[in-house]
Design a protein around this motif. Structure first.
Motif, PDB file in Angstrom:
ATOM      1  N   LEU A  88       0.825  -1.214   0.000  1.00 47.13           N
ATOM      2  CA  LEU A  88       0.000   0.000   0.000  1.00 47.13           C
ATOM      3  C   LEU A  88       0.858   1.262   0.000  1.00 47.13           C
ATOM      4  O   LEU A  88       1.995   1.266   0.454  1.00 47.13           O
ATOM      5  N   THR A  89       0.279   2.331  -0.500  1.00 43.29           N
ATOM      6  CA  THR A  89       0.904   3.649  -0.389  1.00 43.29           C
ATOM      7  C   THR A  89       0.138   4.558   0.557  1.00 43.29           C
ATOM      8  O   THR A  89       0.624   5.629   0.915  1.00 43.29           O
ATOM      9  N   ARG A  90      -1.046   4.123   0.985  1.00 44.53           N
ATOM     10  CA  ARG A  90      -1.836   4.837   1.981  1.00 44.53           C
ATOM     11  C   ARG A  90      -2.661   3.810   2.747  1.00 44.53           C
ATOM     12  O   ARG A  90      -3.095   2.806   2.175  1.00 44.53           O
ATOM     13  N   ALA A 135       0.776   4.131  19.311  1.00 48.30           N
ATOM     14  CA  ALA A 135       1.774   4.253  18.249  1.00 48.30           C
ATOM     15  C   ALA A 135       1.321   3.495  17.011  1.00 48.30           C
ATOM     16  O   ALA A 135       0.683   2.442  17.105  1.00 48.30           O
ATOM     17  N   PHE A 136       1.680   4.058  15.847  1.00 49.45           N
ATOM     18  CA  PHE A 136       1.419   3.414  14.567  1.00 49.45           C
ATOM     19  C   PHE A 136       2.743   3.255  13.844  1.00 49.45           C
ATOM     20  O   PHE A 136       3.463   4.230  13.622  1.00 49.45           O
ATOM     21  N   VAL A 137       3.076   2.017  13.509  1.00 54.37           N
ATOM     22  CA  VAL A 137       4.341   1.674  12.869  1.00 54.37           C
ATOM     23  C   VAL A 137       4.067   1.205  11.448  1.00 54.37           C
ATOM     24  O   VAL A 137       3.174   0.384  11.225  1.00 54.37           O
ATOM     25  N   ILE A 138       4.825   1.724  10.489  1.00 57.51           N
ATOM     26  CA  ILE A 138       4.754   1.194   9.132  1.00 57.51           C
ATOM     27  C   ILE A 138       6.146   0.715   8.705  1.00 57.51           C
ATOM     28  O   ILE A 138       7.161   1.321   9.059  1.00 57.51           O
ATOM     29  N   TYR A 139       6.162  -0.397   7.987  1.00 54.06           N
ATOM     30  CA  TYR A 139       7.391  -0.965   7.467  1.00 54.06           C
ATOM     31  C   TYR A 139       7.506  -0.605   5.986  1.00 54.06           C
ATOM     32  O   TYR A 139       6.634  -0.955   5.185  1.00 54.06           O
ATOM     33  N   LYS A 140       8.584   0.057   5.629  1.00 49.89           N
ATOM     34  CA  LYS A 140       8.804   0.485   4.258  1.00 49.89           C
ATOM     35  C   LYS A 140       9.355  -0.668   3.430  1.00 49.89           C
ATOM     36  O   LYS A 140      10.217  -1.419   3.903  1.00 49.89           O
ATOM     37  N   ASN A 141       8.876  -0.809   2.208  1.00 54.04           N
ATOM     38  CA  ASN A 141       9.358  -1.867   1.344  1.00 54.04           C
ATOM     39  C   ASN A 141      10.864  -1.697   1.102  1.00 54.04           C
ATOM     40  O   ASN A 141      11.315  -0.692   0.560  1.00 54.04           O
ATOM     41  N   GLY A 142      11.636  -2.677   1.552  1.00 56.55           N
ATOM     42  CA  GLY A 142      13.081  -2.600   1.425  1.00 56.55           C
ATOM     43  C   GLY A 142      13.715  -1.533   2.285  1.00 56.55           C
ATOM     44  O   GLY A 142      14.847  -1.111   2.025  1.00 56.55           O
ATOM     45  N   GLY A 143      13.019  -1.110   3.315  1.00 54.88           N
ATOM     46  CA  GLY A 143      13.432   0.052   4.097  1.00 54.88           C
ATOM     47  C   GLY A 143      14.717  -0.117   4.879  1.00 54.88           C
ATOM     48  O   GLY A 143      15.011  -1.192   5.384  1.00 54.88           O
ATOM     49  N   ILE A 164      -8.668   4.996  18.604  1.00 55.69           N
ATOM     50  CA  ILE A 164      -7.301   5.128  18.127  1.00 55.69           C
ATOM     51  C   ILE A 164      -7.276   4.877  16.617  1.00 55.69           C
ATOM     52  O   ILE A 164      -7.797   3.866  16.144  1.00 55.69           O
ATOM     53  N   THR A 165      -6.655   5.793  15.881  1.00 62.94           N
ATOM     54  CA  THR A 165      -6.521   5.647  14.436  1.00 62.94           C
ATOM     55  C   THR A 165      -5.074   5.867  14.030  1.00 62.94           C
ATOM     56  O   THR A 165      -4.471   6.887  14.396  1.00 62.94           O
ATOM     57  N   GLY A 166      -4.520   4.920  13.298  1.00 61.83           N
ATOM     58  CA  GLY A 166      -3.207   5.075  12.691  1.00 61.83           C
ATOM     59  C   GLY A 166      -3.359   5.307  11.199  1.00 61.83           C
ATOM     60  O   GLY A 166      -4.129   4.611  10.536  1.00 61.83           O
ATOM     61  N   VAL A 167      -2.646   6.298  10.678  1.00 62.00           N
ATOM     62  CA  VAL A 167      -2.804   6.712   9.281  1.00 62.00           C
ATOM     63  C   VAL A 167      -1.431   6.848   8.628  1.00 62.00           C
ATOM     64  O   VAL A 167      -0.502   7.393   9.239  1.00 62.00           O
ATOM     65  N   TYR A 168      -1.316   6.358   7.405  1.00 62.11           N
ATOM     66  CA  TYR A 168      -0.254   6.826   6.521  1.00 62.11           C
ATOM     67  C   TYR A 168      -0.930   7.394   5.284  1.00 62.11           C
ATOM     68  O   TYR A 168      -1.644   6.679   4.577  1.00 62.11           O
ATOM     69  N   ASN A 169      -0.741   8.681   5.033  1.00 63.20           N
ATOM     70  CA  ASN A 169      -1.481   9.369   3.970  1.00 63.20           C
ATOM     71  C   ASN A 169      -0.619   9.716   2.767  1.00 63.20           C
ATOM     72  O   ASN A 169      -1.037  10.478   1.887  1.00 63.20           O
ATOM     73  N   GLY A 170       0.591   9.170   2.715  1.00 61.75           N
ATOM     74  CA  GLY A 170       1.485   9.443   1.606  1.00 61.75           C
ATOM     75  C   GLY A 170       2.522  10.500   1.904  1.00 61.75           C
ATOM     76  O   GLY A 170       3.558  10.562   1.228  1.00 61.75           O
ATOM     77  N   SER A 188       7.445  10.846   3.189  1.00 64.85           N
ATOM     78  CA  SER A 188       6.811  11.001   1.884  1.00 64.85           C
ATOM     79  C   SER A 188       7.130   9.851   0.941  1.00 64.85           C
ATOM     80  O   SER A 188       8.241   9.318   0.933  1.00 64.85           O
ATOM     81  N   GLY A 189       6.120   9.496   0.139  1.00 64.94           N
ATOM     82  CA  GLY A 189       6.316   8.620  -0.992  1.00 64.94           C
ATOM     83  C   GLY A 189       6.714   7.198  -0.691  1.00 64.94           C
ATOM     84  O   GLY A 189       7.411   6.563  -1.489  1.00 64.94           O
ATOM     85  N   VAL A 190       6.262   6.650   0.422  1.00 64.09           N
ATOM     86  CA  VAL A 190       6.667   5.310   0.835  1.00 64.09           C
ATOM     87  C   VAL A 190       5.648   4.266   0.381  1.00 64.09           C
ATOM     88  O   VAL A 190       4.437   4.488   0.450  1.00 64.09           O
ATOM     89  N   THR A 191       6.140   3.122  -0.063  1.00 67.63           N
ATOM     90  CA  THR A 191       5.314   1.940  -0.286  1.00 67.63           C
ATOM     91  C   THR A 191       5.521   0.987   0.887  1.00 67.63           C
ATOM     92  O   THR A 191       6.665   0.678   1.242  1.00 67.63           O
ATOM     93  N   LEU A 192       4.435   0.532   1.486  1.00 64.03           N
ATOM     94  CA  LEU A 192       4.538  -0.392   2.606  1.00 64.03           C
ATOM     95  C   LEU A 192       4.936  -1.778   2.116  1.00 64.03           C
ATOM     96  O   LEU A 192       4.639  -2.163   0.983  1.00 64.03           O
ATOM     97  N   SER A 193       5.613  -2.520   2.973  1.00 70.19           N
ATOM     98  CA  SER A 193       6.096  -3.840   2.585  1.00 70.19           C
ATOM     99  C   SER A 193       4.937  -4.831   2.434  1.00 70.19           C
ATOM    100  O   SER A 193       3.834  -4.611   2.927  1.00 70.19           O
ATOM    101  N   SER A 194       5.211  -5.919   1.756  1.00 68.98           N
ATOM    102  CA  SER A 194       4.256  -7.005   1.565  1.00 68.98           C
ATOM    103  C   SER A 194       4.708  -8.208   2.382  1.00 68.98           C
ATOM    104  O   SER A 194       5.899  -8.518   2.441  1.00 68.98           O
ATOM    105  N   THR A 195       3.755  -8.885   3.024  1.00 67.17           N
ATOM    106  CA  THR A 195       4.079 -10.077   3.806  1.00 67.17           C
ATOM    107  C   THR A 195       2.998 -11.127   3.609  1.00 67.17           C
ATOM    108  O   THR A 195       1.907 -10.836   3.116  1.00 67.17           O
ATOM    109  N   SER A 196       3.299 -12.328   4.022  1.00 65.56           N
ATOM    110  CA  SER A 196       2.301 -13.407   4.038  1.00 65.56           C
ATOM    111  C   SER A 196       1.670 -13.544   5.415  1.00 65.56           C
ATOM    112  O   SER A 196       0.936 -14.499   5.670  1.00 65.56           O
ATOM    113  N   ASN A 197       1.947 -12.593   6.311  1.00 63.46           N
ATOM    114  CA  ASN A 197       1.410 -12.656   7.669  1.00 63.46           C
ATOM    115  C   ASN A 197      -0.101 -12.451   7.676  1.00 63.46           C
ATOM    116  O   ASN A 197      -0.653 -11.752   6.828  1.00 63.46           O
TER     117      ASN A 197
END
Length: 220
Positions: A88-90, A135-143, A164-170, A188-197
């Protein structure tokens, strides 16, 4: 307050405070926890992402209708690997929660919760970095570093219900508490990682557990 009015209020909140991404948003999963019994929770988004209760979290009274209560040592909800939450990007993740627990506890995650590159895409919880804060944590693809986060300025572990709301809006990672922006980190401009979790509610973290200790209601 009835659920129809609550849904309207949440919709207005999403279309104002979160306007930058809401126009493109589509619901992936929505859980009311109003079943009151049984071993599954229904997905009201229409996408069929049914959640399965694992190790018997307890049914209880929620902020609106029913809820699930977690004991801090075992029990969670698993909804399986939702591929629509990968790359995802958002994203926006929200829940009503009530707890007095100290120490790191997770509300919602699709993560191994171990802080490694591509270990996400996200985690929403309390006391992940500062005691009592959401807290809201996002993992960046290849970060590198593997993840970034924002946390609330206010404590949410006072034993009262908090939304509680966690947001990544780009452009920013944000944490809202009871409808008010409480923490923000520019990114800015992050794509979140993909997992099989699996998407999990209650902090099992795909066997790297930070089990929730308290109640959870109305996850979106």
């Amino acid at each position: 307050m009835n659920r129809t009015l609550l849904s309207f209020i949440v919709s207005v909140f999403s279309l104002t405070s979160l306007l930058s991404f809401a126009s493109a948003a589509t619901p992936v999963a929505s859980y009311s926890f109003d079943e009151g019994s049984g071993t599954t929770i229904s997905d009201r988004s229409g996408n069929g992402n049914t959640g399965s209760l694992v190790n018997s979290p307890a049914w209880g009274t929620g902020k609106y209708g029913g809820s699930l209560t977690f004991n801090g040592s075992s029990g969670h909800v698993s909804s399986g690997d939702m591929s629509t939450l990968d790359g995802l990007t958002r994203v926006s993740i929200s829940a009503w929660v009530k707890t007095t627990a100290t120490g790191e506890k997770h509300i919602i995650d699709k993560s191994n919760c171990n802080g490694v590159t591509n270990g996400g895409p996200f985690e929403l919880g309390t006391s992940l970095f500062t005691s009592g804060k959401a807290a809201f944590v996002i993992y960046k693809n290849g970060g590198n570093p593997a993840y970034s986060y924002a946390e609330s300025a206010v404590s949410v572990t006072d034993g009262n219900w908090h939304y509680i709301t966690g947001v990544y809006n780009g452009t920013d990672i944000q944490v809202y508490v009871d409808g008010a922006l409480s923490g923000q980190t520019p990114l800015s401009g992050v794509t979140l990682s993909s997992t099989s979790n699996s998407l999990e509610i209650g902090g099992n973290c795909n066997s790297y557990p930070y089990i929730w200790n308290g109640s959870i209601d109305d996850v979106r």
